[in-house]
Design an enzyme around this catalytic site. Sequence first.
Site, PDB file in Angstrom:
ATOM      1  N   ARG A  46      57.889   7.215 -27.524  1.00  0.00           N
ATOM      2  CA  ARG A  46      56.360   7.568 -25.997  1.00  0.00           C
ATOM      3  C   ARG A  46      56.072   8.977 -25.797  1.00  0.00           C
ATOM      4  NH1 ARG A  46      58.755   8.583 -21.725  1.00  0.00           N
ATOM      5  NH2 ARG A  46      60.809   6.952 -22.224  1.00  0.00           N
ATOM      6  N   TYR A  98      31.316   3.057 -15.052  1.00  0.00           N
ATOM      7  CA  TYR A  98      31.133   2.346 -15.973  1.00  0.00           C
ATOM      8  C   TYR A  98      32.358   1.144 -15.110  1.00  0.00           C
ATOM      9  CZ  TYR A  98      34.635  -1.272 -18.236  1.00  0.00           C
ATOM     10  OH  TYR A  98      35.380  -1.977 -18.948  1.00  0.00           O
ATOM     11  N   ASP A 170      33.184  11.288 -18.046  1.00  0.00           N
ATOM     12  CA  ASP A 170      33.170   9.998 -18.876  1.00  0.00           C
ATOM     13  C   ASP A 170      32.540  10.562 -19.740  1.00  0.00           C
ATOM     14  OD1 ASP A 170      32.793   7.799 -21.003  1.00  0.00           O
ATOM     15  OD2 ASP A 170      34.144   6.669 -18.591  1.00  0.00           O
ATOM     16  N   LYS A 195      34.716   3.191 -28.536  1.00  0.00           N
ATOM     17  CA  LYS A 195      32.767   2.895 -28.127  1.00  0.00           C
ATOM     18  C   LYS A 195      33.387   3.649 -29.915  1.00  0.00           C
ATOM     19  CE  LYS A 195      32.704   1.164 -24.229  1.00  0.00           C
ATOM     20  NZ  LYS A 195      34.239   1.009 -24.233  1.00  0.00           N
TER      21      LYS A 195
END
Length: 374
Positions: A46, A98, A170, A195
């Site tokens: 982590r 988005y 973004d 993407k």
Amino acid sequence: MKFGTRLVQFDAAPGDPLHPSATPIYQTATFAQEEADAFGKFDYSRSGNPTRKVLEDQMAALEQGTRGFVFASGMAAIATVTHLLSAGDEIVADYDLYGGASRLFGKVIGRAGLSVKFVDAQDLVSLDAAITPKTKLVYLETPTNPLLRILDLAAIVEVAHRHGALVCVDSSVMSPYLQNPLTLGADIVLHSATKFLCGHSDVTGGVIVVKDEKLAQEIYFLQNAEGTALGPFDCYLVLRGLKTLKLRIDAQQANARKVAEFLAAHPRVAEVNYPGLPSHPGYELQHRQANGPGSLLTFRAGSRIAAKRIAEQTDLLKIAVSFGSVNSTISIPAAMSHASVPAEHDRSIPDDLLRLSLGIEDADDLIAAFAQTL
């Protein structure tokens, strides 16, 4: 080195005496320590993992930043950026985002005492007027999704920085191959790795890259404290996908241009939005601040029923949310990717708007499929 070379020429396994050609998958939760009162380079996945570190360093290099961070999803990356703010702070965001980001801003961050104000960031006067002393972040996409508006990054950065606000971009629609917002003054660039970075529809992930070291330390703290980092196997898949990023986008962009030109000339298509067409209002700006128009385009079908028929009956194109994969997809944003936009956030997304993400198929086959359906 040029971008295509940098995609494949990097240290795949720093410090590994065997010098593997591909980055190993360190599929482990913990790392044994040599001392009981001091940690080594890695201790718990982590907090840090060698596979993840290679991907994060590669993304920082490709975006011309100093540090990169990868997350379990693009939304996890966006949420992390909002956690840089404190109760009472404000975000000024462009209105065309988005759908998941709109949902986060409209339905979630208010619980933490944050507020958001939506503006048309193409209008720099309105943007300037919207920013107040409470504004700590200006958030935007360009090209926007799904309306494919082009925002002037350098000009927006100048306005935001004059008020002391950070700028987050973004850049998922472009990828680092086509656009580098940090070089235009942005403070944070983020991507949905789902993407173009992955490119094969088999990973969900997010990326943040920054230049400022203090900002990087804050983001690392949040990534570790909240446990939102991307797992090692998914990091490996994104690293593998990145190696062909230029080849894929070159092919996808070429297809998008041809399909856009075909649709723009078709009598049954009312409107085509593609930044690679000279008729697009942002054509010149896109040419100045990016290295290409990308492979996303939208067009109007004339009615909701016609849009549904085209989406369902066009061969080769899968109906799917997301974009950027090697296979072409089609969607109706108002009913799919942007259906979660809060009702009070009036986006005015036409219900006959179809979004295409062009893949690497032969352009003639794609055009033939549309010709038959139309």
